[in-house]
Design an enzyme around this catalytic site. Structure first.
Site, mmCIF file in Angstrom:
data_model
loop_
_atom_site.group_PDB
_atom_site.id
_atom_site.type_symbol
_atom_site.label_atom_id
_atom_site.label_comp_id
_atom_site.label_asym_id
_atom_site.label_seq_id
_atom_site.Cartn_x
_atom_site.Cartn_y
_atom_site.Cartn_z
ATOM 1 N N SER A 1 3.110 -5.449 -14.354
ATOM 2 C CA SER A 1 3.566 -5.713 -12.976
ATOM 3 C C SER A 1 3.018 -7.041 -12.467
ATOM 4 C CB SER A 1 3.134 -4.621 -12.012
ATOM 5 O OG SER A 1 3.442 -3.366 -12.505
ATOM 6 N N HIS B 1 0.070 -3.680 6.442
ATOM 7 C CA HIS B 1 -0.696 -4.243 5.329
ATOM 8 C C HIS B 1 -1.838 -5.114 5.836
ATOM 9 C CE1 HIS B 1 2.833 -4.006 2.209
ATOM 10 N NE2 HIS B 1 2.652 -2.888 2.866
ATOM 11 N N GLU C 1 -5.725 10.776 6.329
ATOM 12 C CA GLU C 1 -5.416 12.035 5.653
ATOM 13 C C GLU C 1 -5.915 11.966 4.214
ATOM 14 O OE1 GLU C 1 -4.562 14.610 7.056
ATOM 15 O OE2 GLU C 1 -3.837 15.946 5.477
ATOM 16 N N PHE C 2 -5.511 10.917 3.470
ATOM 17 C CA PHE C 2 -6.075 10.698 2.138
ATOM 18 C C PHE C 2 -5.927 9.246 1.727
ATOM 19 C CE2 PHE C 2 -1.698 11.959 1.263
ATOM 20 C CZ PHE C 2 -1.300 11.170 0.196
ATOM 21 N N LYS D 1 -12.373 2.908 -2.525
ATOM 22 C CA LYS D 1 -11.919 4.304 -2.404
ATOM 23 C C LYS D 1 -13.054 5.151 -1.822
ATOM 24 C CE LYS D 1 -10.189 5.063 -6.594
ATOM 25 N NZ LYS D 1 -9.530 5.679 -7.755
ATOM 26 N N ILE E 1 9.571 7.290 -3.090
ATOM 27 C CA ILE E 1 10.898 7.580 -3.663
ATOM 28 C C ILE E 1 11.656 6.262 -3.883
ATOM 29 C CG2 ILE E 1 13.144 8.686 -3.196
ATOM 30 C CD1 ILE E 1 10.896 10.762 -3.568
ATOM 31 N N VAL F 1 -5.413 -0.471 -9.696
ATOM 32 C CA VAL F 1 -5.364 -1.881 -10.081
ATOM 33 C C VAL F 1 -3.956 -2.086 -10.616
ATOM 34 C CG1 VAL F 1 -6.269 -3.606 -11.678
ATOM 35 C CG2 VAL F 1 -7.815 -1.974 -10.598
ATOM 36 N N GLY G 1 -15.048 7.838 2.787
ATOM 37 C CA GLY G 1 -16.236 8.109 3.607
ATOM 38 C C GLY G 1 -15.884 8.172 5.087
ATOM 39 N N GLU H 1 -5.394 -5.615 -1.191
ATOM 40 C CA GLU H 1 -4.441 -5.269 -0.130
ATOM 41 C C GLU H 1 -4.590 -3.796 0.234
ATOM 42 O OE1 GLU H 1 -0.055 -6.683 0.472
ATOM 43 O OE2 GLU H 1 0.045 -4.762 -0.572
HETATM 44 P P1 0O2 Z 1 3.659 -2.262 -6.423
HETATM 45 O O1 0O2 Z 1 4.271 -1.593 -7.603
HETATM 46 O O2 0O2 Z 1 3.554 -1.358 -5.244
HETATM 47 O O3 0O2 Z 1 2.377 -2.929 -6.779
HETATM 48 P P2 0O2 Z 1 6.966 -9.148 -1.586
HETATM 49 O O4 0O2 Z 1 6.469 -8.684 -2.954
HETATM 50 O O5 0O2 Z 1 7.571 -10.506 -1.588
HETATM 51 O O6 0O2 Z 1 7.817 -8.106 -0.886
HETATM 52 P P3 0O2 Z 1 4.221 -9.668 -0.809
HETATM 53 O O7 0O2 Z 1 4.025 -11.051 -0.284
HETATM 54 O O8 0O2 Z 1 3.658 -9.366 -2.147
HETATM 55 O O9 0O2 Z 1 5.746 -9.275 -0.634
HETATM 56 O O10 0O2 Z 1 3.496 -8.755 0.209
HETATM 57 P P4 0O2 Z 1 3.904 -7.445 0.927
HETATM 58 O O11 0O2 Z 1 5.367 -7.311 1.197
HETATM 59 O O12 0O2 Z 1 2.990 -7.359 2.087
HETATM 60 O O13 0O2 Z 1 3.455 -6.342 -0.123
HETATM 61 C C1 0O2 Z 1 4.149 -6.027 -1.264
HETATM 62 C C2 0O2 Z 1 3.865 -4.563 -1.568
HETATM 63 O O14 0O2 Z 1 4.270 -3.772 -0.453
HETATM 64 C C3 0O2 Z 1 4.687 -4.058 -2.724
HETATM 65 O O15 0O2 Z 1 3.994 -4.275 -3.906
HETATM 66 C C4 0O2 Z 1 4.858 -2.588 -2.391
HETATM 67 O O16 0O2 Z 1 3.698 -1.855 -2.697
HETATM 68 C C5 0O2 Z 1 5.012 -2.630 -0.898
HETATM 69 N N1 0O2 Z 1 6.404 -2.880 -0.508
HETATM 70 C C6 0O2 Z 1 6.878 -3.964 0.117
HETATM 71 N N2 0O2 Z 1 8.199 -3.846 0.348
HETATM 72 C C7 0O2 Z 1 8.568 -2.649 -0.140
HETATM 73 C C8 0O2 Z 1 9.817 -1.946 -0.186
HETATM 74 O O17 0O2 Z 1 10.869 -2.404 0.259
HETATM 75 N N3 0O2 Z 1 9.803 -0.714 -0.779
HETATM 76 C C9 0O2 Z 1 8.664 -0.160 -1.290
HETATM 77 N N4 0O2 Z 1 8.753 1.057 -1.839
HETATM 78 N N5 0O2 Z 1 7.477 -0.809 -1.258
HETATM 79 C C10 0O2 Z 1 7.425 -2.033 -0.698
HETATM 80 P P5 0O2 Z 1 4.795 -4.602 -5.220
HETATM 81 O O18 0O2 Z 1 4.108 -5.706 -5.923
HETATM 82 O O19 0O2 Z 1 6.238 -4.802 -4.936
HETATM 83 O O20 0O2 Z 1 4.745 -3.348 -6.073
#
Ligand code: 0O2
Length: 211
Positions: free
Chosen positions: A51, A120, A40-41, A20, A153, A46, A25, A139
């Site tokens: 989850s 990503h 922008e920000f 961060k 949302i 963690v 920076g 990530e």
């Molecule tokens: P959180 O609560 O954000 O930590 P997968 O989980 O299979 O889709 P993978 O391999 O983990 O995919 O990698 P990916 O898709 O590059 O990254 C997953 C993360 O991207 C998610 O983390 C979300 O933060 C975001 N993301 C991916 N797809 C979507 C989507 O359709 N809608 C939203 N709002 N975010 C998404 P987590 O672990 O799902 O959740």
């Protein structure tokens, strides 16, 4: 007593805090030279234990393989004003030598079925600990403010409906994703006008001593 999770998550927490500061920076450096900042920000978190366990179950990741197979236990988000800023940020990250890039996933040219858009980058980041260096995966999600609004949302609704959206909500989310896409397009078209106005505004604030 320190529990197993505290120990396991400690290097991830350290990495998020360090990253961060480093990523913020970058913005500070652009501000210093009075240039438009592509950032922008920045936010970071963690992943909560619940989850991590949920995702491990969904993706069949054994708990003793989390370090290697769960890439977003440490998560950073970089928000940009314009779609073109994302490219600039990606280039800046590729040039750094304080971490290595393991993988890039472009959900901007290839949006997800849900309508999700973001870029990503998975990095391998060295954390210095009292027991030596520990490499962890993190990530970095890079997105515009409009992409972030939609994703935030959708993420809350996803939680509410456990991923099983009623048809009308699903359709609305799709339309909202298209609207966010169009908003980004429109803003890109008047980008230079917006930047000029922002620069003039900060010059005025500085002159008033509020900068
Ligand atoms: P959180 O609560 O954000 O930590 P997968 O989980 O299979 O889709 P993978 O391999 O983990 O995919 O990698 P990916 O898709 O590059 O990254 C997953 C993360 O991207 C998610 O983390 C979300 O933060 C975001 N993301 C991916 N797809 C979507 C989507 O359709 N809608 C939203 N709002 N975010 C998404 P987590 O672990 O799902 O959740």
């Amino acid at each position: 007593m320190v529990n197993h999770w505290d120990l396991f998550l400690a290097p991830y927490k350290q990495a998020v805090e360090e990253l961060k500061v480093k990523l913020r920076g970058i913005r500070a450096q652009f501000e210093m030279i009075e240039a438009h900042s592509p950032i922008e920000f920045v936010t970071g978190r963690v992943k909560p234990i619940a989850s991590i366990l949920d995702k491990a179950q969904k993706k069949n990741i054994p708990l003793d393989r989390l370090e290697e197979e769960m890439q977003d236990i440490a998560g950073l988000r970089i928000m940009c004003q314009f779609v073109d800023d994302i490219k600039t940020v990606v280039e800046l990250l590729r040039q750094r030598n304080d971490f290595t890039i393991v993988e890039e996933r472009d959900y901007i040219t290839q949006k997800k079925e849900s309508g999700y858009r973001s870029y990503h980058i998975v990095i391998r980041y060295p954390v210095q600990t009292i027991r030596g260096e520990k490499q962890i995966l993190a990530e970095i999600q890079i997105r515009t403010l409009a992409m972030n609004f939609w994703a935030t949302i959708e993420h809350s609704l996803n939680y509410k409906y456990s991923g099983r959206f009623p048809e009308d909500i699903k359709a609305r989310l799709q339309r909202a994703a298209e609207a966010a896409y169009r908003l980004d397009e429109e803003m890109s078209k008047i980008r230079f006008e917006i930047q000029e106005a922002q620069a003039a505004f900060s010059r005025k604030q500085e002159a008033k001593g509020e900068g």
